[in-house]
Design a protein around this motif. Structure first.
Motif, mmCIF file in Angstrom:
data_model
loop_
_atom_site.group_PDB
_atom_site.id
_atom_site.type_symbol
_atom_site.label_atom_id
_atom_site.label_comp_id
_atom_site.label_asym_id
_atom_site.label_seq_id
_atom_site.Cartn_x
_atom_site.Cartn_y
_atom_site.Cartn_z
ATOM 1 N N VAL A 28 0.753 4.100 -2.793
ATOM 2 C CA VAL A 28 0.429 5.481 -2.442
ATOM 3 C C VAL A 28 1.559 6.420 -2.873
ATOM 4 N N GLU A 29 2.802 6.021 -2.616
ATOM 5 C CA GLU A 29 3.941 6.877 -2.971
ATOM 6 C C GLU A 29 4.055 7.077 -4.475
ATOM 7 N N ASN A 30 3.689 6.052 -5.240
ATOM 8 C CA ASN A 30 3.872 6.109 -6.689
ATOM 9 C C ASN A 30 2.561 6.272 -7.452
ATOM 10 N N ARG A 31 1.490 6.677 -6.779
ATOM 11 C CA ARG A 31 0.178 6.718 -7.433
ATOM 12 C C ARG A 31 0.154 7.683 -8.608
ATOM 13 N N ASP A 32 0.794 8.844 -8.486
ATOM 14 C CA ASP A 32 0.779 9.798 -9.596
ATOM 15 C C ASP A 32 1.488 9.214 -10.817
ATOM 16 N N GLU A 33 2.625 8.608 -10.584
ATOM 17 C CA GLU A 33 3.386 8.002 -11.681
ATOM 18 C C GLU A 33 2.613 6.830 -12.292
ATOM 19 N N LYS A 53 0.835 -1.207 0.000
ATOM 20 C CA LYS A 53 0.000 0.000 0.000
ATOM 21 C C LYS A 53 0.868 1.256 0.000
ATOM 22 N N GLU A 54 1.924 1.244 0.807
ATOM 23 C CA GLU A 54 2.821 2.406 0.846
ATOM 24 C C GLU A 54 3.440 2.658 -0.515
ATOM 25 N N ILE A 55 3.860 1.587 -1.181
ATOM 26 C CA ILE A 55 4.470 1.729 -2.506
ATOM 27 C C ILE A 55 3.451 2.298 -3.484
#
Length: 161
Positions: free
Chosen positions: A94-99, A90-92
């Motif tokens: 969330v951190e990369n959601r825009d990309e 989930k963290e990954i």
């Protein structure tokens, strides 16, 4: 062998036993490696000395070379490990959601453009065949390509060296 050194030796041998299946063709190499680790452990007086010699004598490199040749064993995850794994995933995300979103939109757009272009090419080719102009087009295209190759050949032939 001292207890702390024995723990260092055991950690590597147990790691191989618990997490990897050793193929038959690797058995001798792994047994030799384990014997070399044990011999090193018997000559060391502390864990620090063992670790330093493990690296300096190339055993670390041998260990790293053996691992990819062995098959990892499937390991059942505990509830805590599964929760931790989900949390990290989930963290990954969330951190990369825009990309990820941008890449998805680009992929969909490119796919649509490619499908439209392929359809237009197929329609144009079909129309040219029906009109009888496909042969003329092919001949003209081949002349252009041949001329381009000839000019390129001449440029390379007379280029200053």
């Amino acid at each position: 062998m001292m207890d702390e050194v024995e723990k260092c030796v055991a950690s590597r041998t147990k790691f191989l036993d618990e997490y990897f299946t050793i193929p038959d063709d690797m058995q001798n190499e792994v047994q030799t490696f384990i014997a070399d680790i044990t011999l090193l452990g018997n000559t060391c007086s502390s864990a620090t000395e063992f670790e330093e010699k493990f690296v300096s004598e190339g055993l670390s490199d041998r260990f790293n070379a053996v691992l990819p040749k062995c098959t990892p064993k499937p390991v059942k995850m505990t509830k805590e490990q599964k929760q931790q794994s989900r949390k990290i995933a989930k963290e990954i995300l969330v951190e990369n959601r825009d990309e990820l979103l941008s890449d998805t939109v680009d992929h969909v757009a490119n796919r649509g453009v490619n499908e439209l272009r392929d359809k237009a090419i197929a329609d144009t080719r079909k129309a040219m065949i029906e009109e009888g102009t496909m042969a003329d087009y092919t001949i003209a295209k081949n002349y252009i390509e041949d001329g381009t190759r000839f000019v390129s050949f001449l440029k390379n032939k007379f280029k200053k060296k």
